[in-house]
Design an enzyme around this catalytic site. Structure first.
Site, PDB file in Angstrom:
ATOM      1  N   PHE A 150      40.488  48.673  41.628  1.00 39.85           N
ATOM      2  CA  PHE A 150      41.053  50.019  41.492  1.00 39.85           C
ATOM      3  C   PHE A 150      40.816  50.624  40.111  1.00 39.85           C
ATOM      4  O   PHE A 150      40.851  51.841  39.949  1.00 39.85           O
ATOM      5  CB  PHE A 150      42.574  49.983  41.765  1.00 39.85           C
ATOM      6  CG  PHE A 150      43.380  49.531  40.584  1.00 39.85           C
ATOM      7  CD1 PHE A 150      43.766  50.429  39.585  1.00 39.85           C
ATOM      8  CD2 PHE A 150      43.738  48.196  40.422  1.00 39.85           C
ATOM      9  CE1 PHE A 150      44.488  49.998  38.473  1.00 39.85           C
ATOM     10  CE2 PHE A 150      44.456  47.770  39.317  1.00 39.85           C
ATOM     11  CZ  PHE A 150      44.832  48.685  38.334  1.00 39.85           C
ATOM     12  N   GLU A 177      41.488  49.997  48.045  1.00 40.39           N
ATOM     13  CA  GLU A 177      42.276  50.842  48.953  1.00 40.39           C
ATOM     14  C   GLU A 177      43.291  51.694  48.195  1.00 40.39           C
ATOM     15  O   GLU A 177      43.963  52.526  48.767  1.00 40.39           O
ATOM     16  CB  GLU A 177      42.950  50.007  50.042  1.00 40.39           C
ATOM     17  CG  GLU A 177      43.845  48.881  49.587  1.00 40.39           C
ATOM     18  CD  GLU A 177      43.099  47.568  49.310  1.00 40.39           C
ATOM     19  OE1 GLU A 177      42.083  47.592  48.576  1.00 40.39           O
ATOM     20  OE2 GLU A 177      43.556  46.524  49.805  1.00 40.39           O
ATOM     21  N   ARG A 178      43.397  51.468  46.859  1.00 36.81           N
ATOM     22  CA  ARG A 178      44.399  52.223  46.091  1.00 36.81           C
ATOM     23  C   ARG A 178      43.855  53.553  45.570  1.00 36.81           C
ATOM     24  O   ARG A 178      44.620  54.495  45.364  1.00 36.81           O
ATOM     25  CB  ARG A 178      44.923  51.376  44.942  1.00 36.81           C
ATOM     26  CG  ARG A 178      45.730  50.191  45.483  1.00 36.81           C
ATOM     27  CD  ARG A 178      46.263  49.338  44.376  1.00 36.81           C
ATOM     28  NE  ARG A 178      45.785  47.985  44.515  1.00 36.81           N
ATOM     29  CZ  ARG A 178      45.920  47.043  43.587  1.00 36.81           C
ATOM     30  NH1 ARG A 178      46.508  47.325  42.463  1.00 36.81           N
ATOM     31  NH2 ARG A 178      45.471  45.829  43.790  1.00 36.81           N
ATOM     32  N   CYS A 282      39.483  45.633  32.322  1.00 33.54           N
ATOM     33  CA  CYS A 282      39.181  44.203  32.215  1.00 33.54           C
ATOM     34  C   CYS A 282      38.704  43.862  30.810  1.00 33.54           C
ATOM     35  O   CYS A 282      38.680  42.705  30.431  1.00 33.54           O
ATOM     36  CB  CYS A 282      38.135  43.799  33.226  1.00 33.54           C
ATOM     37  SG  CYS A 282      36.547  44.518  32.876  1.00 33.54           S
TER      38      CYS A 282
HETATM   39  P1  NAD Z   1      41.972  42.854  43.214  1.00 38.36           P
HETATM   40  O1  NAD Z   1      41.349  41.518  43.054  1.00 38.36           O
HETATM   41  O2  NAD Z   1      43.376  42.926  43.695  1.00 38.36           O
HETATM   42  O3  NAD Z   1      41.116  43.737  44.248  1.00 38.36           O
HETATM   43  C1  NAD Z   1      39.719  43.875  44.138  1.00 38.36           C
HETATM   44  C2  NAD Z   1      39.137  44.093  45.520  1.00 38.36           C
HETATM   45  O4  NAD Z   1      39.397  42.938  46.318  1.00 38.36           O
HETATM   46  C3  NAD Z   1      39.722  45.280  46.267  1.00 38.36           C
HETATM   47  O5  NAD Z   1      38.683  45.967  46.912  1.00 38.36           O
HETATM   48  C4  NAD Z   1      40.696  44.648  47.253  1.00 38.36           C
HETATM   49  O6  NAD Z   1      40.794  45.371  48.453  1.00 38.36           O
HETATM   50  C5  NAD Z   1      40.084  43.278  47.512  1.00 38.36           C
HETATM   51  N1  NAD Z   1      41.105  42.251  47.744  1.00 38.36           N
HETATM   52  C6  NAD Z   1      42.337  42.174  47.185  1.00 38.36           C
HETATM   53  N2  NAD Z   1      42.984  41.071  47.609  1.00 38.36           N
HETATM   54  C7  NAD Z   1      42.147  40.424  48.445  1.00 38.36           C
HETATM   55  C8  NAD Z   1      42.243  39.219  49.194  1.00 38.36           C
HETATM   56  N3  NAD Z   1      43.331  38.450  49.147  1.00 38.36           N
HETATM   57  N4  NAD Z   1      41.191  38.856  49.951  1.00 38.36           N
HETATM   58  C9  NAD Z   1      40.080  39.607  49.982  1.00 38.36           C
HETATM   59  N5  NAD Z   1      39.933  40.765  49.303  1.00 38.36           N
HETATM   60  C10 NAD Z   1      40.950  41.181  48.537  1.00 38.36           C
HETATM   61  O7  NAD Z   1      41.804  43.613  41.820  1.00 38.36           O
HETATM   62  P2  NAD Z   1      42.421  45.017  41.395  1.00 38.36           P
HETATM   63  O8  NAD Z   1      43.892  44.858  41.194  1.00 38.36           O
HETATM   64  O9  NAD Z   1      41.921  46.092  42.284  1.00 38.36           O
HETATM   65  O10 NAD Z   1      41.698  45.219  39.979  1.00 38.36           O
HETATM   66  C11 NAD Z   1      42.183  44.674  38.786  1.00 38.36           C
HETATM   67  C12 NAD Z   1      41.547  43.342  38.485  1.00 38.36           C
HETATM   68  O11 NAD Z   1      40.131  43.482  38.418  1.00 38.36           O
HETATM   69  C13 NAD Z   1      41.948  42.783  37.133  1.00 38.36           C
HETATM   70  O12 NAD Z   1      42.129  41.400  37.253  1.00 38.36           O
HETATM   71  C14 NAD Z   1      40.748  43.090  36.249  1.00 38.36           C
HETATM   72  O13 NAD Z   1      40.611  42.250  35.140  1.00 38.36           O
HETATM   73  C15 NAD Z   1      39.647  42.902  37.210  1.00 38.36           C
HETATM   74  N6  NAD Z   1      38.436  43.586  36.779  1.00 38.36           N
HETATM   75  C16 NAD Z   1      37.424  42.834  36.296  1.00 38.36           C
HETATM   76  C17 NAD Z   1      36.272  43.452  35.841  1.00 38.36           C
HETATM   77  C18 NAD Z   1      35.135  42.637  35.303  1.00 38.36           C
HETATM   78  O14 NAD Z   1      34.078  43.201  35.121  1.00 38.36           O
HETATM   79  N7  NAD Z   1      35.286  41.356  35.054  1.00 38.36           N
HETATM   80  C19 NAD Z   1      36.149  44.841  35.874  1.00 38.36           C
HETATM   81  C20 NAD Z   1      37.204  45.584  36.392  1.00 38.36           C
HETATM   82  C21 NAD Z   1      38.352  44.938  36.839  1.00 38.36           C
END
Ligand code: NAD
Length: 499
Positions: A150, A177-178, A282
């Site tokens: 998100f 989805e957010r 991140c």
């Molecule tokens: P998230 O892991 O909750 O969600 C990411 C994606 O995974 C979404 O599309 C979501 O629908 C899907 N998802 C969520 N839970 C799932 C599950 N149990 N099974 C399968 N798919 C699932 O992350 P977020 O809250 O959207 O984003 C924030 C996180 O992303 C933070 O931890 C941040 O550090 C990380 N991030 C990392 C980078 C990087 O380049 N390393 C960049 C941006 C964000």
């Protein structure tokens, strides 16, 4: 509710009925701004068929023609940057300027993709043996998918889409989805740029669609960016199904402040990198590490008034340095982590809980918080808070700072602030972190380098965007050919030797 956010498939918006609807919020007001329609596994499988068909023609399209679509896409993104930024802010909550910054960093990946034909040339060895030439050609994989978080609803998809497409693949995106709406604007602009139908598709959904992506045998590769537990899951399940997977995870980024650092520069860097985008990056700095008590005391004295007075407001407030966090659940989680920090003995110097933004009383706002005397055993150190909280860990010397960073399971970004070239060079050489800043707090590499952490911040062997992208989104074919065909050497029963 009229604003239903659905799928974009084969060049058009699908008007589907049925299925589960999930609320999307405006974090600044707390109001529901739309509803996303969560797709089923069967719907994802249908989209894969569309994308597979489209990949045949697109993969055979000359690379320069594909790049021309990216050139047009770049221009359209620039022309529509304001609209894209407003859409980001309305569902994410970040300030308009911050959202514009996100668009511009995404544009870097598009610019890189415009030059990809140069990187698809492969290599050629003439006369590798008598009358034998050997050449290697990178070819498109077919259908590839992206699953995005998100916090950068436009930039992170743009890290993937242009590079995957310019390499000749078709692409299926499952956005967060957010804040899903901005990806539909990207889809429209790709249409307008002349991308053939079916080459880029957006499938809205949750874990159901993610699992369908991971299990569909016709999806060759998956790019994921999100939290570490999900990244590990995506990598494990995708790889078990024979897919190429790059899964970038969460972070806990330290900033080492050496006694000789320019403290004015340090404070500016910490304020921006810790609290910009409400800490939902991140690459946000979350752990200031002052070296020595004198540096720590000076740093806290300088930070406290700035943190106390950091302006917080909706994206429409041009004075606001940061907006709300993404959801009420996220707000509650940050609030309870702050309490855990107090309970576990850290010193909360500035408490951002309970702030009110006039006219936005139901928004998901929290002010900036500053902890001092945090230890590695505390939850506020171990957990990725993903909110506007700095957790200061004091260390006695430089070696203790390195040990601290190495003891943390995440290794996305790190920074050192110093005027000592020796210390900086030693740090760059020894530190076990994927992206390092020297007097730069958020060292996100430019679009022609690749982005990626180490350790629990990444699963899979390829970093994202930049040169690594070519290796991830293509597979190499090596050809050994003999001309003329008229040579008669007789049957050779031993393993062929080139000399
Ligand atoms: P998230 O892991 O909750 O969600 C990411 C994606 O995974 C979404 O599309 C979501 O629908 C899907 N998802 C969520 N839970 C799932 C599950 N149990 N099974 C399968 N798919 C699932 O992350 P977020 O809250 O959207 O984003 C924030 C996180 O992303 C933070 O931890 C941040 O550090 C990380 N991030 C990392 C980078 C990087 O380049 N390393 C960049 C941006 C964000």
């Amino acid at each position: 509710m009229s604003n239903i956010i659905g799928n974009h498939v084969a060049g058009s918006r699908l008007s589907q009925t049925g299925g589960t609807l999930q609320d999307v919020f405006n974090p600044s007001t707390g109001d529901v701004s739309g509803q996303i329609r969560l797709s089923s596994a069967a719907e994802l499988d249908d989209v894969v068929k569309v994308a597979s068909e489209a990949a045949l023609g697109w993969g055979a399209t000359p690379p320069m023609k594909r790049a021309q679509v990216m050139f047009r896409f770049k221009r359209l993104l620039e022309e529509n940057a304001d609209k894209i930024a407003s859409t980001i802010s309305s569902e994410h909550g970040k300030t308009h300027q911050d959202a514009l910054g996100e668009v511009s960093r995404g544009l870097e990946a598009v610019e890189f993709s415009c030059g990809i034909p140069h990187l698809l040339k492969g290599s050629f060895s003439e006369q590798a043996a008598a009358s034998i030439d050997v050449y290697s050609i990178p070819q498109a994989l077919g259908v590839v998918a992206g699953i995005t978080p998100f916090n950068f609803p436009a930039m992170v998809p743009l890290w993937m889409i242009p590079n995957a497409l310019a390499c000749g693949n078709s692409f299926i995106l499952k956005p967060s989805e957010r804040d899903p709406s901005v990806t539909l604007i990207l889809a429209d602009l790709l249409n307008e740029a002349g991308l053939p139908d079916g080459v880029f598709n957006v499938v809205q959904g949750d874990k159901v669609v993610v699992d369908a992506i991971l299990d569909n045998p016709d999806i060759m590769a998956v790019s994921f960016v999100g939290s570490t537990p999900v990244a590990e899951y995506i990598y494990t399940r995708g790889a078990a199904n024979g897919k190429r997977v790059q899964a970038l995870g969460g972070a806990k980024n330290h900033m080492i402040i050496m006694p000789d650092a320019d403290m004015g520069q340090v404070v500016d860097a910490l304020m921006g990198a810790g609290y910009g985008s409400a800490g939902e990056r991140c690459m946000a700095v979350s752990v200031p590490v002052p070296v020595g008590e004198k540096v720590a005391d000076d740093l806290m004295d300088r930070m406290i008034p700035l943190v106390e007075n950091l302006p917080v407001g909706p994206p429409t407030d041009t004075n606001a340095a940061m907006g709300p966090v993404i959801t009420r659940q996220s707000l509650d989680r940050i609030t309870s982590l702050l309490q855990s920090g107090i309970d576990q003995g850290a010193k909360l110097l500035v408490d951002g809980r309970g702030i009110k933004v006039p006219g936005h009383e139901n928004g998901f706002f929290i002010g900036a918080s500053l902890f001092d005397h945090v230890t590695p055993k505390m939850d506020i150190y171990k957990e990725e808070i993903f909110g506007p909280v700095l957790s200061t860990v004091r260390v006695t010397d430089y070696e203790a700072a390195i040990k601290l960073v190495h003891g943390n399971p995440y290794a996305n970004g790190v920074a050192i602030f110093t005027r000592d070239g020796d210390a900086a060079r030693d740090f760059v050489n020894r530190i076990e972190v994927g992206m390092v800043g020297v007097n730069v707090p958020i060292p996100v590499p430019v679009g022609y380098h690749s982005f990626g952490g180490w350790k629990k911040s990444i699963f899979g062997s390829h970093h994202i965007y930049g040169p690594d992208t070519i290796h991830f989104y293509t597979r190499l074919k090596a050809v050994t050919s003999r001309w003329p065909t008229g040579i008669k050497a007789g049957a050779e029963y031993n393993f062929p030797m080139m000399s």
